[in-house]
Design a protein around this motif. Structure first.
Motif, short mmCIF file in Angstrom:
data_model
loop_
_atom_site.label_atom_id
_atom_site.label_comp_id
_atom_site.label_asym_id
_atom_site.label_seq_id
_atom_site.Cartn_x
_atom_site.Cartn_y
_atom_site.Cartn_z
N LEU A 92 0.81 -1.22 0.00
CA LEU A 92 0.00 0.00 0.00
C LEU A 92 0.84 1.27 0.00
O LEU A 92 0.30 2.37 -0.07
CB LEU A 92 -0.94 0.01 1.21
CG LEU A 92 -2.07 -1.02 1.15
CD1 LEU A 92 -2.73 -1.16 2.50
CD2 LEU A 92 -3.07 -0.63 0.07
N GLY A 93 2.16 1.11 0.12
CA GLY A 93 3.03 2.27 0.04
C GLY A 93 3.66 2.72 1.34
O GLY A 93 4.34 3.74 1.38
N MET A 94 3.45 1.99 2.41
CA MET A 94 4.12 2.35 3.66
C MET A 94 5.60 2.03 3.51
O MET A 94 5.97 0.98 3.00
CB MET A 94 3.54 1.58 4.84
CG MET A 94 4.28 1.85 6.14
SD MET A 94 3.54 0.98 7.53
CE MET A 94 2.93 2.39 8.42
N TYR A 95 6.44 2.97 3.93
CA TYR A 95 7.87 2.71 3.88
C TYR A 95 8.31 2.12 5.21
O TYR A 95 8.07 2.70 6.27
CB TYR A 95 8.70 3.96 3.60
CG TYR A 95 10.16 3.64 3.74
CD1 TYR A 95 10.82 2.94 2.74
CD2 TYR A 95 10.87 3.95 4.90
CE1 TYR A 95 12.15 2.56 2.88
CE2 TYR A 95 12.19 3.60 5.05
CZ TYR A 95 12.82 2.90 4.04
OH TYR A 95 14.12 2.51 4.19
N LEU A 96 8.93 0.97 5.14
CA LEU A 96 9.55 0.34 6.30
C LEU A 96 10.90 -0.20 5.86
O LEU A 96 10.99 -0.86 4.83
CB LEU A 96 8.68 -0.82 6.82
CG LEU A 96 7.32 -0.46 7.42
CD1 LEU A 96 6.49 -1.73 7.64
CD2 LEU A 96 7.50 0.29 8.72
N ASP A 97 11.91 0.07 6.64
CA ASP A 97 13.24 -0.45 6.34
C ASP A 97 13.17 -1.97 6.39
O ASP A 97 12.74 -2.55 7.40
CB ASP A 97 14.23 0.08 7.39
CG ASP A 97 15.65 -0.37 7.14
OD1 ASP A 97 15.87 -1.59 6.95
OD2 ASP A 97 16.53 0.49 7.14
N PRO A 98 13.58 -2.65 5.30
CA PRO A 98 13.49 -4.12 5.26
C PRO A 98 14.21 -4.80 6.42
O PRO A 98 13.74 -5.81 6.94
CB PRO A 98 14.14 -4.49 3.92
CG PRO A 98 14.01 -3.25 3.09
CD PRO A 98 14.08 -2.09 4.05
N ARG A 99 15.35 -4.24 6.86
CA ARG A 99 16.07 -4.84 7.99
C ARG A 99 15.27 -4.72 9.27
O ARG A 99 15.24 -5.64 10.08
CB ARG A 99 17.44 -4.18 8.15
CG ARG A 99 18.40 -4.49 7.00
CD ARG A 99 19.63 -3.68 7.12
NE ARG A 99 19.21 -2.27 7.11
CZ ARG A 99 19.98 -1.24 6.88
NH1 ARG A 99 21.25 -1.42 6.69
NH2 ARG A 99 19.51 -0.01 6.86
N LEU A 100 14.58 -3.58 9.44
CA LEU A 100 13.75 -3.38 10.61
C LEU A 100 12.57 -4.36 10.61
O LEU A 100 12.22 -4.94 11.64
CB LEU A 100 13.22 -1.93 10.65
CG LEU A 100 12.35 -1.56 11.83
CD1 LEU A 100 13.14 -1.62 13.13
CD2 LEU A 100 11.77 -0.16 11.63
N VAL A 101 11.97 -4.57 9.44
CA VAL A 101 10.86 -5.51 9.32
C VAL A 101 11.32 -6.91 9.73
O VAL A 101 10.68 -7.57 10.55
CB VAL A 101 10.27 -5.52 7.88
CG1 VAL A 101 9.29 -6.66 7.71
CG2 VAL A 101 9.62 -4.18 7.57
N GLU A 102 12.44 -7.36 9.17
CA GLU A 102 12.92 -8.70 9.48
C GLU A 102 13.31 -8.83 10.95
O GLU A 102 13.03 -9.86 11.58
CB GLU A 102 14.08 -9.09 8.57
CG GLU A 102 13.65 -9.33 7.13
CD GLU A 102 12.48 -10.30 6.98
OE1 GLU A 102 12.49 -11.38 7.62
OE2 GLU A 102 11.53 -9.99 6.23
#
Length: 162
Positions: free
Chosen positions: A144-154
């Protein structure tokens, strides 16, 4: 399971509404307050009015009139919704600000106000067993376009066992 009070800005309302998870707010907090300025921001991005109606018709969500901004908040030159979330949180005892905006979160930190974003809210719901999985919700937010740092997500998903 619910505890405390959330004061919620537009972005978390919009994102949670888009993924059908608006009820997480009232499941995780005893009281959920939405400033009118934040509701106006939701309305600006809600062409058919369905999300605004869902918020207004949810008896567990409290709409709060906007209040004069303390200098400690107005000096940050934030958006109207973020500013009202912070101003209202300052007037409450033990309110948690639900904000995604980085600058607003920085302001909250300087004011010693606890914050939680949409990402953190979903992780908390997973940690407490309110939802079975966080990953599908986070993937949908990214779509949907939310920006989240991939490292933070993992890292966050690892913290909740996913």
């Amino acid at each position: 399971m619910a505890s405390g009070r959330f004061v919620v800005n537009a972005s978390p309302l919009i994102f949670l509404g888009q993924i059908g998870q608006l009820p997480l707010l009232t499941t995780l907090a005893d009281e959920v307050v939405i400033p009118m300025a934040a509701l106006a921001e939701v309305a600006a991005g809600d062409p058919d009015g369905s999300l605004v109606r869902a918020i207004e018709q949810n008896g567990s969500l409290q709409l709060a009139p906007d209040i004069p901004l303390p200098d400690l908040v107005s000096g940050w030159d934030l958006g109207a919704g973020e500013s009202q979330v912070l101003a209202l949180a300052l007037t409450f005892h033990a309110a948690e600000c639900v904000l995604d905006d980085r600058q607003a979160r920085r302001c909250a930190k300087t004011l010693d106000l606890p914050t939680l974003g949409t990402f953190g809210l979903i992780l908390r719901a997973r940690r407490l067993g309110v939802i079975d999985q966080a990953r599908p919700l986070l993937e949908r937010l990214l779509e949907l376009g939310m920006y989240l740092d991939p490292r933070l997500v993992e890292s966050g998903l690892g913290d909740v066992g996913e």
